[in-house]
Design a protein around this motif. Structure first.
Motif, mmCIF file in Angstrom:
data_model
loop_
_atom_site.group_PDB
_atom_site.id
_atom_site.type_symbol
_atom_site.label_atom_id
_atom_site.label_comp_id
_atom_site.label_asym_id
_atom_site.label_seq_id
_atom_site.Cartn_x
_atom_site.Cartn_y
_atom_site.Cartn_z
ATOM 1 N N MET A 240 0.856 -1.183 0.000
ATOM 2 C CA MET A 240 0.000 0.000 0.000
ATOM 3 C C MET A 240 0.896 1.238 0.000
ATOM 4 N N ARG B 86 -5.870 6.243 -1.008
ATOM 5 C CA ARG B 86 -5.876 4.825 -0.646
ATOM 6 C C ARG B 86 -7.228 4.183 -0.936
ATOM 7 N N GLU C 290 -7.385 3.872 -4.822
ATOM 8 C CA GLU C 290 -6.478 2.808 -5.289
ATOM 9 C C GLU C 290 -7.045 1.429 -4.975
ATOM 10 N N THR C 291 -7.518 1.252 -3.749
ATOM 11 C CA THR C 291 -8.057 -0.036 -3.320
ATOM 12 C C THR C 291 -9.329 -0.363 -4.086
ATOM 13 N N ARG D 198 -8.578 -1.369 -7.724
ATOM 14 C CA ARG D 198 -8.047 -2.738 -7.816
ATOM 15 C C ARG D 198 -9.162 -3.769 -7.615
ATOM 16 N N LEU D 199 -9.973 -3.570 -6.604
ATOM 17 C CA LEU D 199 -11.034 -4.537 -6.302
ATOM 18 C C LEU D 199 -12.159 -4.517 -7.335
ATOM 19 N N THR E 283 -17.741 -6.209 -4.617
ATOM 20 C CA THR E 283 -16.858 -5.458 -3.723
ATOM 21 C C THR E 283 -17.695 -4.638 -2.762
ATOM 22 N N GLN F 56 -14.947 -4.010 2.762
ATOM 23 C CA GLN F 56 -13.703 -4.592 2.258
ATOM 24 C C GLN F 56 -12.753 -3.489 1.783
ATOM 25 N N ILE F 57 -13.291 -2.508 1.064
ATOM 26 C CA ILE F 57 -12.465 -1.394 0.587
ATOM 27 C C ILE F 57 -11.836 -0.673 1.779
ATOM 28 N N GLU G 135 -9.123 -2.880 3.543
ATOM 29 C CA GLU G 135 -7.883 -3.014 2.776
ATOM 30 C C GLU G 135 -7.157 -1.683 2.597
ATOM 31 N N ALA G 136 -7.913 -0.585 2.551
ATOM 32 C CA ALA G 136 -7.304 0.744 2.423
ATOM 33 C C ALA G 136 -6.828 1.274 3.765
ATOM 34 N N LYS G 137 -7.258 0.594 4.850
ATOM 35 C CA LYS G 137 -6.896 0.999 6.210
ATOM 36 C C LYS G 137 -7.356 2.430 6.518
#
Length: 189
Positions: A1, A9, A12-13, A16-17, A26, A30-31, A34-36
């Motif tokens: 990341m 973030r 980007e996440t 991708r998903l 998606t 989840q986004i 994963e993006a925190k």
């Protein structure tokens, strides 16, 4: 990341998903995981999943045309530039493991449920059609306008068909075959 901010973030996440597992498959959670980032960040920067989808498509259009312009600017003649569009397509399909066009993929998932995303998809495809027709027009200078229009649309449809068929077969033969057909269509130029 990357060390980018929450907005970047998330985008980007999501990009991708959405591309690898699909928009409908998606979830927001989840986004965010994963993006925190916190849920508040999503709504602060994007407002909704649909709005995030619109940003994904806009970023995809910028990326696609950036690549097309890079590949076509290295060529001299209109026909070479047109064929470079297909070279770029062949490269991109392989780089993305034949996942296809993010715009076509998104449309197949959303149907008519998101007018804003549908508008982005139509704008992208219209811009792509006109971009390619510009090279056809330059290559066929002096030919009747209806002939230029017909050949331009034929080449654009070859491009779109090559995307779908390459995704189906996970091969680049549709792009290669399309290039041969273009050379035959423009043989007199």
């Amino acid at each position: 990341m990357s060390k980018s901010g929450p907005r970047e973030r998330i985008l980007e996440t999501a990009a991708r998903l959405f591309y690898t597992q699909g928009y409908n498959n998606t979830g927001i959670n989840q986004i965010l995981e994963e993006a925190k980032v916190a849920k508040a960040s999503l709504y602060q920067h994007f407002g909704s999943k649909d709005e995030l989808g619109v940003h994904y498509l806009k970023a995809g259009r910028e990326e696609w045309f950036g690549g097309l312009k890079k590949w076509t600017s290295a060529k001299n003649t209109p026909v070479q530039k047109l064929l470079a569009c297909f070279d770029h397509l062949e490269y991109a399909l392989q780089q993305h493991h034949f996942l296809g066009c993010k715009f076509i993929n998104m449309l197949s998932e959303i149907g008519e449920s998101s007018p804003l995303m549908s508008k982005e998809i139509i704008e992208h495809k219209g811009k792509l059609r006109e971009f390619m027709k510009g090279f056809v027009t330059a290559a066929l200078q002096g030919k009747p306008a209806d002939e230029i229009e017909m050949i331009g649309d034929s080449i654009y449809l070859l491009y779109e068909g090559a995307i779908v068929e390459s995704k189906i077969y996970k091969e680049t033969w549709p792009v290669k075959r399309s290039k041969k057909m273009i050379k035959a269509l423009l043989a007199d130029t």
